[in-house]
Design a protein around this motif. Structure first.
Motif, short mmCIF file in Angstrom:
data_model
loop_
_atom_site.label_atom_id
_atom_site.label_comp_id
_atom_site.label_asym_id
_atom_site.label_seq_id
_atom_site.Cartn_x
_atom_site.Cartn_y
_atom_site.Cartn_z
N GLU A 27 4.72 -11.41 4.01
CA GLU A 27 3.44 -11.33 4.71
C GLU A 27 2.45 -10.46 3.96
OE1 GLU A 27 2.34 -9.51 8.96
OE2 GLU A 27 3.43 -11.41 9.09
N ARG A 28 2.95 -9.42 3.30
CA ARG A 28 2.08 -8.53 2.54
C ARG A 28 1.77 -9.04 1.14
NH1 ARG A 28 6.00 -3.77 3.15
NH2 ARG A 28 5.10 -3.22 1.13
N ALA A 88 8.46 -9.12 6.05
CA ALA A 88 7.36 -8.17 5.89
C ALA A 88 6.78 -8.23 4.48
CB ALA A 88 7.84 -6.76 6.20
N SER A 106 11.85 1.15 12.10
CA SER A 106 11.17 0.39 11.04
C SER A 106 11.14 -1.11 11.37
CB SER A 106 11.89 0.59 9.70
OG SER A 106 11.83 1.92 9.29
N ASN A 107 10.02 -1.73 11.06
CA ASN A 107 9.89 -3.20 11.17
C ASN A 107 10.26 -3.75 12.54
OD1 ASN A 107 8.84 -3.68 8.60
ND2 ASN A 107 10.86 -3.83 7.66
N TYR A 144 9.36 -7.44 13.47
CA TYR A 144 10.16 -8.52 12.87
C TYR A 144 11.55 -8.59 13.51
CZ TYR A 144 6.39 -8.44 9.49
OH TYR A 144 5.15 -8.49 8.91
N THR A 178 14.38 -9.32 7.86
CA THR A 178 13.16 -8.72 8.40
C THR A 178 12.31 -8.06 7.32
OG1 THR A 178 14.43 -6.73 8.98
CG2 THR A 178 14.13 -8.40 10.70
#
Length: 200
Positions: free
Chosen positions: A164-165, A161, A25-26, A29, A157
């Motif tokens: 950013e979203r 995310a 995941s991620n 980042y 991280t």
């Protein structure tokens, strides 16, 4: 438990990464933070890709992958992840704490966590502003939107995310404004946004 020591510099860092259904995941980042840290502390110009060191395929349930590093990768560990229930927190103040890089050494955070009393978790206040819990970034619901502290102890991280979203917005949150918020969410690389929510 393994102990990793970098013989050259005496300081080590860690990325704690979620693996589930055989997927990392991620990753973007985590790679970005790892390489920023290596550049800042070791003047490393070579970019590392954690995908070259992590083997996610065998892990279907939520798994904690712990990558310890300095200028190079020092070790990778995998362990099952179990969400710790959190229903209450207490405020603790430390105006000097600096955890802007994710170091292996968490001694000061552990000292602050020991001040939680009969509560499940702490919320750390630095210079009058809310920051993080001992293990998570936070966001507070003000009735209109989710606000995350603009100056956290550690820019996580999952936080990156979510920002950013557009799911959360960053702003300073003075501790005396905590009472104006309705609820708080704790989240990190292993805990989804909304998985841990406390009514205020």
């Amino acid at each position: 438990m393994c102990r990793f020591i970098d013989r050259n510099h005496g300081i080590t860092f860690v990325e704690t990464i979620r693996i589930e259904n055989g997927r990392i995941s991620n990753l973007f980042y985590h790679n970005a933070r790892l390489n920023r840290t290596r550049a800042a502390w070791f003047a490393s110009k070579e970019r590392l890709d954690l995908a070259s060191y992590i083997q996610p395929a065998p892990y279907l349930s939520r798994t904690k992958c712990r990558v310890v590093y300095a200028d190079r990768i020092l070790g990778v560990e995998y362990s099952p992840y179990h969400l710790r229930p959190v229903g209450s927190f207490t405020l603790v103040t430390d105006d000097k704490i600096d955890y802007s890089y994710k170091k292996v050494d968490r001694s000061r955070l552990n000292e602050l966590f020991s001040q939680r009393g009969d509560r499940d978790e702490i919320l750390i206040v630095r210079e009058g502003l809310l920051t993080d819990t001992s293990i998570c970034n936070v966001a507070l619901w003000d009735g209109k939107e989710w606000i995350t502290p603009a100056r956290p102890l550690l820019p996580g991280t999952m936080r990156a995310a979510l920002l950013e979203r557009g799911v959360i917005r960053a702003a300073d949150i003075p501790v005396d404004e905590l009472g104006k918020c309705q609820k708080i969410r704790m989240f990190n690389a292993l805990i989804d946004f909304g998985e841990v929510e406390i009514e205020l």
